[in-house]
Write a protein that holds these residues in place. Structure first.
Motif, short mmCIF file in Angstrom:
data_model
loop_
_atom_site.label_atom_id
_atom_site.label_comp_id
_atom_site.label_asym_id
_atom_site.label_seq_id
_atom_site.Cartn_x
_atom_site.Cartn_y
_atom_site.Cartn_z
N ARG A 1 0.81 -1.22 0.00
CA ARG A 1 0.00 0.00 0.00
C ARG A 1 0.84 1.27 0.00
NH1 ARG A 1 -5.32 -1.26 3.51
NH2 ARG A 1 -5.63 -3.34 2.68
N ILE A 2 2.14 1.12 0.14
CA ILE A 2 3.03 2.29 0.19
C ILE A 2 4.07 2.17 -0.92
CG2 ILE A 2 4.73 3.52 1.58
CD1 ILE A 2 3.31 2.46 4.06
N ASN A 3 4.22 3.24 -1.69
CA ASN A 3 5.24 3.32 -2.75
C ASN A 3 5.18 2.16 -3.73
OD1 ASN A 3 6.27 5.78 -1.91
ND2 ASN A 3 7.72 4.82 -0.51
N THR A 4 4.00 1.88 -4.23
CA THR A 4 3.89 0.87 -5.28
C THR A 4 4.51 1.45 -6.55
OG1 THR A 4 1.75 1.66 -6.06
CG2 THR A 4 1.74 0.00 -4.29
N PRO A 5 4.89 0.61 -7.50
CA PRO A 5 5.45 1.13 -8.74
C PRO A 5 4.50 2.13 -9.43
CG PRO A 5 5.87 -1.20 -8.60
CD PRO A 5 4.99 -0.85 -7.44
N TRP A 6 3.20 1.86 -9.38
CA TRP A 6 2.26 2.78 -10.00
C TRP A 6 2.27 4.13 -9.29
CZ3 TRP A 6 -0.02 4.84 -13.75
CH2 TRP A 6 -1.09 5.70 -13.57
#
Length: 111
Positions: free
Chosen positions: A66-71
Motif C-alpha cells: 500500500r506504500i510506494n507501489t510502482p504505480w
C-alpha cells in the motif's frame, strides 16, 4: 564438467587411489565428492523445474503493497517518457482522461 570427470576417475581407479590417499583422506575426499554431487544435482533440479514459472515469490513482492507501489511512484513522478512507455500517453493526456472519467463515473480510484 572436466572437474567432475577427474573426481570420477579418481574414485574409480582403486589402485592409484590407494597409493595416493590413506583411509582418512579417502573418506574426506569421498564425502566431498558426494556433497558436491548432491549440490550439482539439486541445482539441476531447480534449473529444470518449472522453466516457465510466471508468478512472483515472496522475495520479489513489495514489503508493504500500500506504500510506494510502482504505480504510485510512476504517477507521482509526472515523467512523460515513463508514462508514454507504460501507458502510451503523456502526463497531460492521462490527466485529461482521468478528469473525464471522474466526471463520468464518479470517483476514479488510481490505487
Amino acid at each position: 564438467m572436466d572437474h567432475n570427470l577427474a573426481i570420477q576417475h579418481l574414485l574409480l581407479d582403486d589402485d592409484e587411489a590407494e597409493h595416493q590417499f590413506d583411509d582418512d583422506e579417502r573418506a574426506r575426499f569421498l564425502a566431498a565428492a558426494i556433497i558436491a554431487g548432491s549440490e550439482v544435482s539439486r541445482q539441476d533440479c531447480i534449473d529444470t523445474r518449472h522453466p516457465n514459472r510466471l508468478y512472483l515469490c515472496r522475495p520479489q513482492l513489495l514489503p508493504n503493497p500500500r506504500i510506494n507501489t510502482p504505480w504510485q511512484v510512476l504517477y507521482n513522478s509526472h515523467n512523460d517518457r515513463a508514462f508514454i512507455t507504460t501507458m502510451g500517453v503523456d502526463v497531460s493526456t492521462f490527466s485529461s482522461l482521468l478528469t473525464a472519467m471522474t466526471r463520468i463515473g464518479g470517483r476514479w480510484t488510481l490505487w
